[in-house]
Design an enzyme around this catalytic site. Sequence first.
Site, PDB file in Angstrom:
ATOM      1  N   MET A   7       0.654  -1.485   0.083  1.00 27.68           N
ATOM      2  CA  MET A   7      -0.062  -0.183  -0.104  1.00 27.68           C
ATOM      3  C   MET A   7       1.039   1.226  -0.342  1.00 27.68           C
ATOM      4  O   MET A   7       2.102   1.357   0.297  1.00 27.68           O
ATOM      5  CB  MET A   7      -1.133   0.197   1.019  1.00 27.68           C
ATOM      6  CG  MET A   7      -1.480  -0.974   1.337  1.00 27.68           C
ATOM      7  SD  MET A   7      -2.983  -0.950   2.716  1.00 27.68           S
ATOM      8  CE  MET A   7      -3.672  -0.086   2.237  1.00 27.68           C
ATOM      9  N   HIS A   8       0.153   2.075   0.060  1.00 32.96           N
ATOM     10  CA  HIS A   8       0.961   3.853   0.091  1.00 32.96           C
ATOM     11  C   HIS A   8       1.333   4.416  -0.933  1.00 32.96           C
ATOM     12  O   HIS A   8       2.394   5.581  -0.884  1.00 32.96           O
ATOM     13  CB  HIS A   8       1.735   3.342   1.452  1.00 32.96           C
ATOM     14  CG  HIS A   8       0.842   2.971   2.630  1.00 32.96           C
ATOM     15  ND1 HIS A   8      -0.627   3.214   2.565  1.00 32.96           N
ATOM     16  CD2 HIS A   8       0.825   2.431   3.371  1.00 32.96           C
ATOM     17  CE1 HIS A   8      -1.178   2.732   3.513  1.00 32.96           C
ATOM     18  NE2 HIS A   8      -0.007   2.240   3.824  1.00 32.96           N
ATOM     19  N   ASP A  19      -2.894  -5.078   1.062  1.00 26.98           N
ATOM     20  CA  ASP A  19      -1.718  -6.091   1.279  1.00 26.98           C
ATOM     21  C   ASP A  19      -2.707  -6.608   2.426  1.00 26.98           C
ATOM     22  O   ASP A  19      -3.350  -8.028   2.408  1.00 26.98           O
ATOM     23  CB  ASP A  19      -0.800  -6.628   1.753  1.00 26.98           C
ATOM     24  CG  ASP A  19      -0.351  -5.183   2.375  1.00 26.98           C
ATOM     25  OD1 ASP A  19      -1.181  -4.147   3.032  1.00 26.98           O
ATOM     26  OD2 ASP A  19       1.067  -4.769   2.263  1.00 26.98           O
TER      27      ASP A  19
END
Length: 485
Positions: free
Chosen positions: A79-80, A236
């Site tokens: 992520m991110h 995830d």
Amino acid sequence: MYLGLDLGTSELKALLLADDHRIVGVARAPLTVSRPQALWSEQDPAQWWDALETVMQALRAAHAEALAQVRAIGLSGQMHGAVLLDAAGEVLRPAILWNDGRSAAQCDELAAAVPRLGEIAGNLAMPGFTAPKLLWVRAHEPALFARTAHVLLPKDWLRWRLSGEMVSDMSDAAGTLWLDVGARDWSDELLAATGLTRAHMPRLVEGSAVSAVLSPDLAARWGLGPQVAIAGGAGDNAASAIGMGLVAPGQGFVSLGTSGVIFVATDRFAPNPAQAVHAFCHALPGRWHQMSVMLSAASALSWAVRAFGFADEAALLVSAAGLDAPARAAAPLFLPYLSGERSPHNDAQAQGLLFGLTHAHGPADIAYAVAEGVSFGLHDGLDTLQPPQGDLALVGGGARSAWWAQLLADILEVPLALGEGGEAGGALGAARLAWLADGGRVEAVCRAPELRQRFVPEAAQLAGHRARHARFQALYRALRPCFPR
């Protein structure tokens, strides 16, 4: 057949899942991280595509018949991360990853610009999230920022290459600080605070919905049939929860990886930014989750292995398990904040500590203190979340020790369930989301794994753990003013 693709930080994994829940095949390709400066963490998206080509060719070589039966693909990923594209869809710079720490000043800027940030986004501004990264690019690479036409998350860049469609799902988008997490829609206020608009953002779908269709050229090259759907997918942790069948409110897991995570599914948006809780959308419609994160879990054991001469983490835990009850009660206390801490303290400057050492203490006492201290830190995180209903699933490398699993159950005061196949993780969850996008029912697809072992809290241990946990918490409160600021 259903294909799950999980784009991690260290590897890309592909998993073939049959509609009788058999895992037919798995292929992996390693990835590397670039750290050109202190605090920086980047990857070239071209490396992700090369890894995808590698795993698809490996699956075709080993499972061509099964691959030809794939009806849908699901995506899971780290992520991110920020992938910046120009108007032609070309990558402008290496992707800035989730564990990049360069944007601390921009977090303060964003929090000041949007006082309601935690209420809208469900999270505090932290360098790991995507929005502060774009503020950093605007400040330090203004010409490149001006050319940015699209911002994609890592797995969504793969979707763009697979289908030509720019789409994200709710769970991954919730980790950007641009999503109104309760409304499950982009927030114009948060986008404007970083100089962006909805035009820069991908279209949003639920994780179990069809988002796009695989390019016919790629389908032919990899041996798939025509009209293969691509599901929205998930970040995830949400994908891992789908893989373990954790979809109902109150269900959750404890992950004993490098960092420590406690994940609890909820039926509503329940932010708690004051204690650094992450409140995200789950991968299914109308569902959310809370997550506490501690930065040093199994990595604290790795530190102790190096510092005190144990052969490995397993040897450390065997040594700790050998202590009798009086020795455990007299062991030192360990604050596990070797990399600062996130939940519940949001204290990047917190430091580790071994407290109460005497001449009587040896390596086994320290080993026990480290495992106990990590468990206490997870307990502090659990206290910030809505209470789980029933068992928490146990995953991650630390779950291999039955002794530590029992200690953790005793300290958390929650039963822990170790299931079969937990190592499949996000790739299994992604394949299940593909199955749902192809018409599967949640009750049939999102099954819990077969139980391998269950760890029930022992009532006789409760008073001792509570007393030591109270001292552990008092130590942090007393020492917080002493940490460098």
